[in-house]
Design an enzyme around this catalytic site. Structure first.
Site, mmCIF file in Angstrom:
data_model
loop_
_atom_site.group_PDB
_atom_site.id
_atom_site.type_symbol
_atom_site.label_atom_id
_atom_site.label_comp_id
_atom_site.label_asym_id
_atom_site.label_seq_id
_atom_site.Cartn_x
_atom_site.Cartn_y
_atom_site.Cartn_z
ATOM 1 N N CYS A 128 0.275 -1.299 0.440
ATOM 2 C CA CYS A 128 -0.116 0.132 -0.670
ATOM 3 C C CYS A 128 1.141 1.360 -0.127
ATOM 4 O O CYS A 128 1.812 1.011 0.731
ATOM 5 C CB CYS A 128 -0.622 -0.018 1.490
ATOM 6 S SG CYS A 128 -2.109 1.915 1.162
ATOM 7 N N GLY B 69 -6.470 -2.885 -13.456
ATOM 8 C CA GLY B 69 -7.428 -1.982 -14.557
ATOM 9 C C GLY B 69 -8.216 -2.796 -15.435
ATOM 10 O O GLY B 69 -8.768 -2.792 -16.329
ATOM 11 N N THR C 68 -11.379 -0.529 -9.658
ATOM 12 C CA THR C 68 -11.819 0.319 -9.815
ATOM 13 C C THR C 68 -12.861 0.291 -10.819
ATOM 14 O O THR C 68 -13.927 0.956 -10.640
ATOM 15 C CB THR C 68 -10.830 0.840 -10.830
ATOM 16 O OG1 THR C 68 -9.753 1.714 -10.047
ATOM 17 C CG2 THR C 68 -10.697 3.513 -11.210
#
Lengths: 308, 266
Positions: free
Chosen positions: A135, A249, A271
């Site tokens: 992260c 993606g 996302t």
């Protein structure tokens, strides 16, 4: 029965765990599934991957925590989470209602913190653990482990020793040599590798003439990073034997298939869930149709097929 | 179980009210079950802009199946919306979020015809207060603040007992802010509803707190998913009596409307 009449088989085996299909959410984009329950049937998913959880509650970073970028987005949430006790009390019982697998994403700032979370999960109905050493939004630990080969080895080894569940290590793309980090995790006993977490980025607010995110930097995700993620999955797949979960993606079934061809056993959708909460079901259906039309018995045949 | 999904709306009207503020009327499914203060996610057609834009619902005609949205053109996404033509389609999801409560604080009785209600709006925080003003009972006094040009004044006049306007430039109403209206008016409301920029909400909260008046405040924050999953649109809320007893709540799911006392402004 002829090939075309058979129901296409999307099942894959990931680090010893049978999944009904290779589609799962990327940690941090799906909570523990509760928020998506009214938009899709969680039973359809190969697995639910939960939001990163630490040994104690983390408040996360100040807002703004999000900025849209061309074909992507930046986030700087900072692993806000209610802590492992709350997670075991509230989220695991919820997930028990569904016929899917569970992978818990583990957050920490030190080896001891990671181990405490893993220890707390040992007698819980959890199929896999995903160790988040990547992260970019927390200051200590986190990405520091994922960008240093020796530290990646050490944390993987310690956590693996504490875990009865297969351990997947989620890696950061913000490194010079992704293959070296992946190999270190494999050598330390990891059962699989998740590739990739977000790319470190930023955005300026031209009105205030300051960085837009309160945290200055954030993690870039979305279709914009797909080629980078795919390249890393392809490179790592050549060099390690343990399975890879491809991330970066993925928005359509074609994207998912590209990662599988590059060597991913399963893929995570992140996302894209924000644009269409039903998108994972659409990806599963798209893959089923593809197998049917191409007369392919099972998706496992296609894992790494792009290397031949 | 029937799962909710992104739906297509038909654009019935899309026009500029001021150079920056636009009005869009959407033909949607009937009986969406909108609560005043809720919003919808609108999606761009251009795939390079992948995040939904949360837009508050200004008016909802449940029987007729229309939603009226008033939105500010702030960037490329809202610019795309402003250029859409009548009878084009647009994807939406919602209604989303927790709206205003129309009941008194005991949760049982509706507001009474004689009760004094104060409704305070600023800028693009004004639109969601219109549907609220329509549905609330009581003596509704509406205070609206703008930079230069007002919007929706005539609409509010139809449903409110009194409408007062302030602009920072002095072009309309008094020169000043809603706080100036508030100080001049000698108001003693039973409840305050407010939506607007953080600075304004903070001042309204302080005013209401001093007088011990129950409040509901609607917040705005940059969002991604709009359904409570991504944790980017958080706001600080009080969790106990001490300064350090706070947590981040989700504006999109736990809000955008919060009880006036729980929100902690920086």
């Amino acid at each position: 029965m002829s090939k075309s009449e058979k129901r296409p088989n999307l099942a894959v085996k990931l680090s010893g765990v049978e999944l009904k299909n290779p589609i799962m959410p990327a940690s941090g984009t799906f909570g523990s599934g509760k928020e998506f329950d009214e938009y899709l049937d969680l039973n359809r998913l190969g697995m639910v991957v939960t939001k990163g959880v630490a040994d104690v509650p983390w408040k996360g970073n100040a807002t703004p925590r999000v900025a849209e970028t061309y074909g992507g987005m930046l986030n700087s949430v900072g692993l806000q989470n209610p802590g492992i006790e709350h997670f075991i009390r509230e989220d695991i019982p919820f997930l028990q209602n569904y016929n899917t697998r569970t992978m818990v994403n583990i957050a920490g700032r030190s080896i001891e913190e990671y181990v405490r979370v893993v220890t707390a999960l040992q007698n819980q109905p959890v199929d896999l653990l995903e160790l988040n050493i990547s992260c970019p939004n927390i200051k200590e630990g986190g990405v520091a482990f994922g960008t240093d080969v020796d530290m990646a080895y050490r944390v993987t080894k310690k956590v693996k020793e504490a875990s009865r569940q297969p351990l997947i290590v989620k890696l950061s793309p913000n490194v010079t040599d992704i293959v070296a980090v992946a190999k270190a995790c494999e050598a330390a006993g990891a059962d699989g590798i998740s590739l990739i977490n977000t790319l470190l980025g930023m955005k300026m607010d031209i009105k205030t003439r300051r960085p837009l995110l309160a945290n200055t930097f954030g993690g870039l995700s979305g279709p914009a990073i797909k080629p980078v993620a795919l390249r890393m999955v392809y490179q790592v797949a050549k060099e390690i034997k343990i399975p890879i979960i491809g991330i970066g993606g993925i928005t359509t079934w074609e994207d998912a298939l590209e990662f599988i061809l590059a060597g991913a056993t399963a893929v995570q959708v992140g996302t894209a869930n924000f644009r269409n909460p039903r998108v994972m079901v659409e990806i599963i259906e798209g893959l089923e149709n593809y197998l049917k039309e191409e007369n392919i018995d099972g998706i496992e045949e296609l894992i790494g097929a792009g290397h031949e | 179980m029937v799962h909710k999904s992104i739906e297509k709306a038909l654009i019935l009207k899309n026009q500029a009210l001021t150079p920056e503020i636009h009005e869009m009327v959407l033909g949607v499914k009937t009986t969406l079950g909108v609560t005043p203060g809720q919003f919808i996610n609108l999606y761009c057609k251009d795939g390079s802009r992948l995040l939904p834009r949360p837009i508050s619902i200004s008016e909802a005609d449940e029987k007729g199946g229309t939603l009226r949205l008033i939105y500010k053109v702030l960037g490329k996404g809202t610019e795309e919306f402003a250029n859409l033509q009548k009878y084009e389609e647009i994807d939406y999801l919602g209604p989303l979020g927790k709206g205003f409560t129309l009941e008194k604080d005991d949760g049982k009785t509706e507001t009474q015809e004689t009760q004094e209600i104060l409704i305070i709006g600023g800028g693009v925080g004004v639109p969601p207060l219109l549907e609220l003003s329509k549905q609330l009972k009581g003596k509704k006094r509406v205070l609206l603040g703008f930079e230069k040009e007002s919007i929706l004044i005539e609409d509010f006049k139809k449903v409110a007992t009194e409408v007062a306007v302030a602009t920072t430039t002095g072009d309309e109403g008094i020169k000043g802010t809603v706080m100036d209206l508030l100080e001049q008016g000698a108001y003693a409301p039973k409840k305050i509803y407010s939506c607007g920029p953080k600075g304004m909400l903070k001042a309204v909260q302080a005013w209401g707190r001093e007088r011990n008046i129950p409040m509901e405040l609607s917040l705005e924050e940059r969002m991604a998913c709009g359904i409570g999953a991504c944790l980017v649109c958080t706001c600080k809320t009080k969790e106990g009596p001490h300064e350090e007893d706070w947590s981040y709540k989700r504006v999109c799911k736990d809000g955008p409307v919060f009880k006036g006392d729980e929100v902690m402004f920086e």
